[in-house]
Scaffold this active site. Structure first.
Site, PDB file in Angstrom:
ATOM      1  N   LYS A  22      -2.969  23.216   9.921  1.00  0.00           N
ATOM      2  CA  LYS A  22      -1.808  22.401   9.541  1.00  0.00           C
ATOM      3  C   LYS A  22      -1.878  21.986   8.077  1.00  0.00           C
ATOM      4  O   LYS A  22      -0.937  22.174   7.316  1.00  0.00           O
ATOM      5  CB  LYS A  22      -1.760  21.151  10.428  1.00  0.00           C
ATOM      6  CG  LYS A  22      -0.936  20.008   9.881  1.00  0.00           C
ATOM      7  CD  LYS A  22      -1.161  18.750  10.693  1.00  0.00           C
ATOM      8  CE  LYS A  22      -0.593  17.524  10.051  1.00  0.00           C
ATOM      9  NZ  LYS A  22      -1.360  16.969   8.937  1.00  0.00           N
ATOM     10  N   ASN A  23      -3.011  21.417   7.674  1.00  0.00           N
ATOM     11  CA  ASN A  23      -3.079  20.855   6.325  1.00  0.00           C
ATOM     12  C   ASN A  23      -3.065  21.934   5.244  1.00  0.00           C
ATOM     13  O   ASN A  23      -2.764  21.651   4.091  1.00  0.00           O
ATOM     14  CB  ASN A  23      -4.316  19.959   6.176  1.00  0.00           C
ATOM     15  CG  ASN A  23      -4.110  18.629   6.896  1.00  0.00           C
ATOM     16  OD1 ASN A  23      -3.000  18.297   7.287  1.00  0.00           O
ATOM     17  ND2 ASN A  23      -5.184  17.893   7.096  1.00  0.00           N
ATOM     18  N   CYS A 117       1.292   9.635   8.601  1.00  0.00           N
ATOM     19  CA  CYS A 117       0.576   8.786   9.550  1.00  0.00           C
ATOM     20  C   CYS A 117       0.248   7.445   8.926  1.00  0.00           C
ATOM     21  O   CYS A 117      -0.107   7.363   7.751  1.00  0.00           O
ATOM     22  CB  CYS A 117      -0.738   9.455   9.976  1.00  0.00           C
ATOM     23  SG  CYS A 117      -0.549  10.620  11.310  1.00  0.00           S
ATOM     24  N   ARG A 122      -2.091   4.337   1.356  1.00  0.00           N
ATOM     25  CA  ARG A 122      -2.260   5.736   0.970  1.00  0.00           C
ATOM     26  C   ARG A 122      -1.700   5.935  -0.440  1.00  0.00           C
ATOM     27  O   ARG A 122      -0.628   6.516  -0.629  1.00  0.00           O
ATOM     28  CB  ARG A 122      -1.570   6.661   1.992  1.00  0.00           C
ATOM     29  CG  ARG A 122      -2.137   6.477   3.392  1.00  0.00           C
ATOM     30  CD  ARG A 122      -1.608   7.497   4.381  1.00  0.00           C
ATOM     31  NE  ARG A 122      -2.238   8.792   4.213  1.00  0.00           N
ATOM     32  CZ  ARG A 122      -2.097   9.804   5.073  1.00  0.00           C
ATOM     33  NH1 ARG A 122      -1.341   9.651   6.155  1.00  0.00           N
ATOM     34  NH2 ARG A 122      -2.695  10.956   4.870  1.00  0.00           N
ATOM     35  N   PRO A 123      -2.436   5.437  -1.451  1.00  0.00           N
ATOM     36  CA  PRO A 123      -1.933   5.527  -2.824  1.00  0.00           C
ATOM     37  C   PRO A 123      -1.882   6.969  -3.324  1.00  0.00           C
ATOM     38  O   PRO A 123      -2.563   7.835  -2.784  1.00  0.00           O
ATOM     39  CB  PRO A 123      -2.965   4.718  -3.626  1.00  0.00           C
ATOM     40  CG  PRO A 123      -4.203   4.729  -2.803  1.00  0.00           C
ATOM     41  CD  PRO A 123      -3.778   4.868  -1.367  1.00  0.00           C
ATOM     42  N   ASP A 306     -10.553  13.137  10.227  1.00  0.00           N
ATOM     43  CA  ASP A 306      -9.544  13.613  11.184  1.00  0.00           C
ATOM     44  C   ASP A 306     -10.151  13.982  12.540  1.00  0.00           C
ATOM     45  O   ASP A 306      -9.418  14.339  13.468  1.00  0.00           O
ATOM     46  CB  ASP A 306      -8.778  14.813  10.603  1.00  0.00           C
ATOM     47  CG  ASP A 306      -7.805  14.378   9.516  1.00  0.00           C
ATOM     48  OD1 ASP A 306      -7.694  13.171   9.251  1.00  0.00           O
ATOM     49  OD2 ASP A 306      -7.152  15.255   8.918  1.00  0.00           O
ATOM     50  N   ARG A 398       3.354  16.715  15.642  1.00  0.00           N
ATOM     51  CA  ARG A 398       3.314  16.975  14.194  1.00  0.00           C
ATOM     52  C   ARG A 398       2.199  17.944  13.844  1.00  0.00           C
ATOM     53  O   ARG A 398       2.287  18.655  12.836  1.00  0.00           O
ATOM     54  CB  ARG A 398       3.072  15.664  13.433  1.00  0.00           C
ATOM     55  CG  ARG A 398       4.302  14.795  13.277  1.00  0.00           C
ATOM     56  CD  ARG A 398       4.040  13.668  12.282  1.00  0.00           C
ATOM     57  NE  ARG A 398       3.194  14.163  11.223  1.00  0.00           N
ATOM     58  CZ  ARG A 398       2.052  13.576  10.823  1.00  0.00           C
ATOM     59  NH1 ARG A 398       1.648  12.476  11.374  1.00  0.00           N
ATOM     60  NH2 ARG A 398       1.344  14.108   9.854  1.00  0.00           N
TER      61      ARG A 398
HETATM   62  C1  UD1 Z   1      -5.528  14.582   3.646  1.00  0.00           C
HETATM   63  C2  UD1 Z   1      -5.145  15.047   5.019  1.00  0.00           C
HETATM   64  C3  UD1 Z   1      -5.517  13.999   6.056  1.00  0.00           C
HETATM   65  C4  UD1 Z   1      -6.984  13.637   5.938  1.00  0.00           C
HETATM   66  C5  UD1 Z   1      -7.344  13.278   4.508  1.00  0.00           C
HETATM   67  C6  UD1 Z   1      -8.839  13.072   4.308  1.00  0.00           C
HETATM   68  C7  UD1 Z   1      -3.211  16.382   4.491  1.00  0.00           C
HETATM   69  C8  UD1 Z   1      -1.729  16.497   4.552  1.00  0.00           C
HETATM   70  N1  UD1 Z   1      -3.705  15.264   5.016  1.00  0.00           N
HETATM   71  O1  UD1 Z   1      -4.775  13.409   3.379  1.00  0.00           O
HETATM   72  O2  UD1 Z   1      -5.246  14.551   7.340  1.00  0.00           O
HETATM   73  O3  UD1 Z   1      -7.244  12.510   6.759  1.00  0.00           O
HETATM   74  O4  UD1 Z   1      -6.934  14.327   3.608  1.00  0.00           O
HETATM   75  O5  UD1 Z   1      -9.532  14.238   4.685  1.00  0.00           O
HETATM   76  O6  UD1 Z   1      -3.908  17.268   4.047  1.00  0.00           O
HETATM   77  N2  UD1 Z   1      -6.731   8.065  -2.555  1.00  0.00           N
HETATM   78  C9  UD1 Z   1      -6.536   7.252  -3.647  1.00  0.00           C
HETATM   79  N3  UD1 Z   1      -5.647   7.665  -4.603  1.00  0.00           N
HETATM   80  C10 UD1 Z   1      -4.981   8.827  -4.532  1.00  0.00           C
HETATM   81  C11 UD1 Z   1      -5.180   9.669  -3.414  1.00  0.00           C
HETATM   82  C12 UD1 Z   1      -6.070   9.263  -2.441  1.00  0.00           C
HETATM   83  O7  UD1 Z   1      -7.136   6.174  -3.756  1.00  0.00           O
HETATM   84  O8  UD1 Z   1      -4.192   9.139  -5.448  1.00  0.00           O
HETATM   85  C13 UD1 Z   1      -7.699   7.662  -1.512  1.00  0.00           C
HETATM   86  C14 UD1 Z   1      -7.023   7.448  -0.152  1.00  0.00           C
HETATM   87  O9  UD1 Z   1      -6.532   6.125  -0.031  1.00  0.00           O
HETATM   88  C15 UD1 Z   1      -8.179   7.737   0.799  1.00  0.00           C
HETATM   89  C16 UD1 Z   1      -8.982   8.814   0.061  1.00  0.00           C
HETATM   90  O10 UD1 Z   1      -8.588   8.750  -1.297  1.00  0.00           O
HETATM   91  O11 UD1 Z   1      -8.992   6.596   0.963  1.00  0.00           O
HETATM   92  C17 UD1 Z   1      -8.772  10.215   0.576  1.00  0.00           C
HETATM   93  O12 UD1 Z   1      -7.385  10.505   0.553  1.00  0.00           O
HETATM   94  P1  UD1 Z   1      -6.845  11.999   0.428  1.00  0.00           P
HETATM   95  O13 UD1 Z   1      -7.982  12.944   0.502  1.00  0.00           O
HETATM   96  O14 UD1 Z   1      -5.935  12.063  -0.749  1.00  0.00           O
HETATM   97  O15 UD1 Z   1      -5.987  12.134   1.727  1.00  0.00           O
HETATM   98  P2  UD1 Z   1      -4.620  12.902   1.900  1.00  0.00           P
HETATM   99  O16 UD1 Z   1      -4.567  14.076   0.971  1.00  0.00           O
HETATM  100  O17 UD1 Z   1      -3.489  11.937   1.897  1.00  0.00           O
END
Ligand code: UD1
Length: 418
Positions: A22-23, A117, A122-123, A306, A398
Site C-alpha cells: 500500500k505505502n 489515520c 502528523r507535521p 505499523d 483503506r
Molecule cells: C508513513 C506511513 C505510515 C507509517 C509511518 C512510519 C505512508 C503513507 N504512511 O507515514 O503508515 O506509520 O510512515 O513508518 O507511507 N515527522 C515530522 N515532520 C515531518 C514528517 C514527519 O516531525 O515533516 C515525524 C512524524 O510526526 C512521526 C515521524 O516523523 O513522528 C515519522 O513520520 P513519517 O515517517 O513521515 O510518517 P508518514 O510518512 O506520515
C-alpha cells in the site's frame, strides 16, 4: 453500517499470498506524474487509498484504467492542472506526494492539507524544509498548501527526523532539479527503495536509497513508457505472521520479502514462535502460549510502528508482563481500549503500554480506530473465544484488499455483514 462478524478460537492454517505494498503504491502513483507518458503498474493492491489516489490523478488529467485485478495503466500525457481537488486530497495522508511529483513536473501544485489515520500530530515541516531548500516557495492557508518554483536547484538537505513521507517527497521534487541533491538522515523503508527503483527504471539517477543518504543527480527528462511491479507489502505479510501466532496456527505466507520482516521474525522467535524463511515465502507456526517480551517501534530496519497493534494482540495473550514503547506516533495505542473490552489487561502510560498477559480473549463488539488497529482487532477476534464484531471497516479497507476472504481461506470463521 458494515461490520465483520468473527467466531474465534480457530487456528489459521494454509497458504496466503501477499499483495503489493500500500505505502509503495500510493507513493508510486503520484510519482508517475514525473513521466509524461504511460506507466503500467503491476502488483497494485486494490484498496480504498489506491482508488482515491487514482481519482485525484484523474482530476489532474491522468487517464487510468485497471487491467485485470491488480494492474493499473496510467496515461499522464494530458495532465495539465496544477490544483488538486481539496476535498479528496485532504482525505488521506499520501496526497502530500502530489507536491513533490507536481513540483517536478509543473513547478506548481496546490493540495488540501493531508488527512489520514489519526495517529497523533502528523507535521510536514521536513517536507516543506526540503522543497524550500530546492528553491520552492511554500504557502499554507485555509487548509491548503501551495508550492511553486521558477526552477529547482540541487542542494544538500538534512532531515531533522527520519521521515518516510519527507524522504520520498523531497526525492520526487529532486529528480529534475538542476545538479546534485543529497538528502541526509533519510528513511530506509522498503517502499522508499521501491520508489527510487521505480524512478531509476524511468531514467532518474538516484543512488543510496536504503541507506542514510540519498544522492540525486538531476536529469532533464524521463522515459515515456514503463512497466513496473510494486514491492510486496511488508506490513500485510507481518499481519499474517502475527495472526498465525495469535491463533496458534500454521501459515505459509507467499510473495513477500523475508528480509523486510527481520525485526518481526526475531521478536517472534524471542516469544517462542517458529519462523522459517525461504526466497519469497515465510512459514510461521506456533501452538503454545507466547512468552512476554519488550518491543520498541523504530524506523526501518527497526520494529515497524505499523505492526505494533497486531503485536499488541499477541502480547495481550502472552504469559507474563510485556511492554511496547511506541516511538513514532503519539496516538497509536487507541486499540488497547478495544482489546481491554475483549478481556485484555493493558495499561497505557504515555508512549508505553504494559500488557499483563491473559490466557484468553473473549468476543465483543469493537471499533477500528485506524487502519492497523483494525487489523489488530480482526486478529484478536480470530483468536478470541466467542463472537467478535468489528466496526468502522472503512479504516481496514483503506489498506487491506479482501481481508475477510483471505482469512476465511485460512479457516477463519469471518464474514462481512451489512
Ligand atoms: C508513513 C506511513 C505510515 C507509517 C509511518 C512510519 C505512508 C503513507 N504512511 O507515514 O503508515 O506509520 O510512515 O513508518 O507511507 N515527522 C515530522 N515532520 C515531518 C514528517 C514527519 O516531525 O515533516 C515525524 C512524524 O510526526 C512521526 C515521524 O516523523 O513522528 C515519522 O513520520 P513519517 O515517517 O513521515 O510518517 P508518514 O510518512 O506520515
Amino acid at each position: 453500517m458494515e461490520k465483520l462478524v468473527i467466531t474465534g478460537a480457530t487456528p489459521l492454517k494454509g497458504e496466503v499470498t501477499v499483495h503489493g505494498a500500500k505505502n509503495s503504491a500510493i507513493a508510486i502513483l503520484p510519482a508517475t506524474l514525473l513521466c509524461n507518458g504511460i506507466c503500467t503498474l503491476n502488483n497494485v493492491p486494490n484498496i480504498i487509498d489506491v482508488r482515491l489516489s487514482c481519482q485525484i490523478l484523474e482530476q489532474l488529467g491522468s487517464k487510468i484504467s485497471w487491467v485485470g485485478s491488480n494492474t493499473l495503466v496510467i496515461d499522464n500525457r494530458n495532465v495539465n492542472k496544477t490544483h488538486a481537488p481539496l476535498d479528496l486530497t485532504s482525505k488521506f495522508r499520501a496526497s502530500y506526494y502530489l507536491i513533490g511529483a507536481m513540483l517536478g513536473r509543473s513547478k506548481e501544485i496546490e493540495v488540501g492539507l493531508p488527512g489520514g489515520c489519526n495517529l497523533g500530530a502528523r507535521p510536514i515541516d521536513q517536507h516543506i524544509k526540503g522543497f524550500a531548500a530546492l528553491g520552492a516557495t511554500v504557502n499554507l492557508s485555509q487548509g491548503k498548501i501551495n508550492v511553486k518554483a521558477n526552477k529547482l536547484v540541487g542542494t544538500n538537505i538534512y532531515l531533522d527526523v527520519v521521515s518516510v513521507g519527507a524522504t520520498i517527497n523531497v526525492l520526487l521534487a529532486s529528480v529534475f532539479a538542476e545538479g546534485i541533491t543529497t538528502i541526509d538522515n533519510v528513511a530506509k523503508e522498503p517502499h522508499v527503495v521501491d520508489v527510487a527503483n521505480f524512478l531509476n527504471s524511468l531514467g532518474a539517477d538516484i543512488r543510496g536509497a536504503g541507506t542514510d543518504l540519498i544522492k540525486i543527480n538531476g536529469v532533464k527528462s524521463l522515459k515515456n513508457n514503463i512497466t513496473y511491479s510494486i514491492v510486496p507489502d511488508q506490513i500485510e505479510a507481518g499481519t499474517y505472521m502475527l495472526a498465525a501466532i495469535a491463533t496458534k496456527g500454521d501459515l505459509l505466507i507467499k510473495n513477500c520479502i523475508p528480509e523486510h520482516l527481520d525485526s518481526l521474525t526475531s521478536k517472534i522467535l524471542e516469544i517462542g514462535g517458529n519462523v522459517e524463511c525461504f526466497d519469497d515465502t515465510i512459514h510461521v507456526w506456533y501452538t503454545k502460549r507466547p512468552n512476554k517480551t519488550i518491543v520498541k517501534t523504530l524506523p526501518y530496519p527497526g520494529f515497524p510502528t505499523d505492526l505494533q497493534p497486531q503485536m499488541g494482540v499477541v502480547l495481550s495473550l502472552a504469559s507474563g508482563t510485556s511492554v511496547i514503547n511506541e516511538s513514532i506516533w503519539d496516538s497509536r495505542f487507541q486499540y488497547t481500549a478495544e482489546l481491554n473490552k475483549m478481556g485484555a489487561n493493558i495499561i497505557v502510560q504515555g508512549k508505553s503500554a504494559i500488557f499483563e498477559g491473559v490466557e484468553n480473549l473473549s468476543g465483543a463488539p469493537v471499533y477500528a480506530t485506524d487502519l492497523r488497529a483494525g487489523a489488530a482487532l480482526v486478529i484478536a477476534g480470530m483468536a478470541a473465544n466467542g463472537v467478535t464484531e468489528v466496526f468502522n471497516l472503512n479504516h481496514i479497507d483503506r489498506g487491506y484488499e479482501k481481508i475477510e476472504e483471505k482469512f476465511a481461506s485460512l479457516g477463519a470463521k469471518i464474514k462481512r455483514v451489512s
